[in-house]
Design a protein around this motif. Structure first.
Motif, PDB file in Angstrom:
ATOM      1  N   ARG A  97      -6.684   4.784   1.269  1.00  0.00           N
ATOM      2  CA  ARG A  97      -6.492   5.771   2.342  1.00  0.00           C
ATOM      3  C   ARG A  97      -5.022   5.951   2.686  1.00  0.00           C
ATOM      4  O   ARG A  97      -4.631   6.978   3.207  1.00  0.00           O
ATOM      5  N   ARG A  98      -4.232   4.958   2.385  1.00  0.00           N
ATOM      6  CA  ARG A  98      -2.805   5.027   2.704  1.00  0.00           C
ATOM      7  C   ARG A  98      -1.926   5.342   1.502  1.00  0.00           C
ATOM      8  O   ARG A  98      -0.726   5.511   1.637  1.00  0.00           O
ATOM      9  N   THR A  99      -2.532   5.409   0.331  1.00  0.00           N
ATOM     10  CA  THR A  99      -1.794   5.746  -0.887  1.00  0.00           C
ATOM     11  C   THR A  99      -2.573   6.810  -1.658  1.00  0.00           C
ATOM     12  O   THR A  99      -3.295   6.492  -2.608  1.00  0.00           O
TER      13      THR A  99
ATOM     14  N   LYS B 221       4.743  -0.892   8.372  1.00  0.00           N
ATOM     15  CA  LYS B 221       3.796  -0.293   7.431  1.00  0.00           C
ATOM     16  C   LYS B 221       3.815  -1.048   6.098  1.00  0.00           C
ATOM     17  O   LYS B 221       2.764  -1.346   5.522  1.00  0.00           O
TER      18      LYS B 221
END
Length: 105
Positions: free
Chosen positions: A73-75, A16
């Motif tokens: 979108r991931r943070t 990731k």
């Protein structure tokens, strides 16, 4: 940048985190390309060449936006902070200060 994008041993980083680093590198590269096209457009006299460069720069904007959206979108914290700054009329610094205060709450 190449494979020098990591500041920690790559084999110790999660998949990731490595993906995140790749997307940050991509975002930086797209921003650089946008800037390079801006410089070229400012000096190019040929109308057809300018049109081609403007089209290419537009593609870089699109890529930059996709990279940024992927990262946001991931943070979720980044997304929340940027919601307080982006696409708002008025004083940018004031919005940034307000967004920072809200994220500290």
């Amino acid at each position: 940048m190449g494979f020098e994008q990591y500041h920690e041993p790559a084999n110790e980083l999660s998949s990731k985190t490595r993906t995140f680093a790749r997307m940050i590198a991509s975002l930086i590269e797209e921003a650089e390309a946008i800037g390079w096209y801006e410089q070229r457009l400012s000096v190019e006299k040929d109308k057809e060449a300018r049109a081609i460069m403007r089209n290419a720069q537009h593609e870089e904007f699109k890529h930059f936006g996709m990279d940024l959206e992927f990262l946001l979108r991931r943070t979720p914290q980044w997304r929340e902070t940027l919601k307080g700054i982006l696409f708002k009329p008025g004083d940018i610094i004031e919005h940034a200060d307000e967004a920072e205060e809200e994220s500290e709450d």
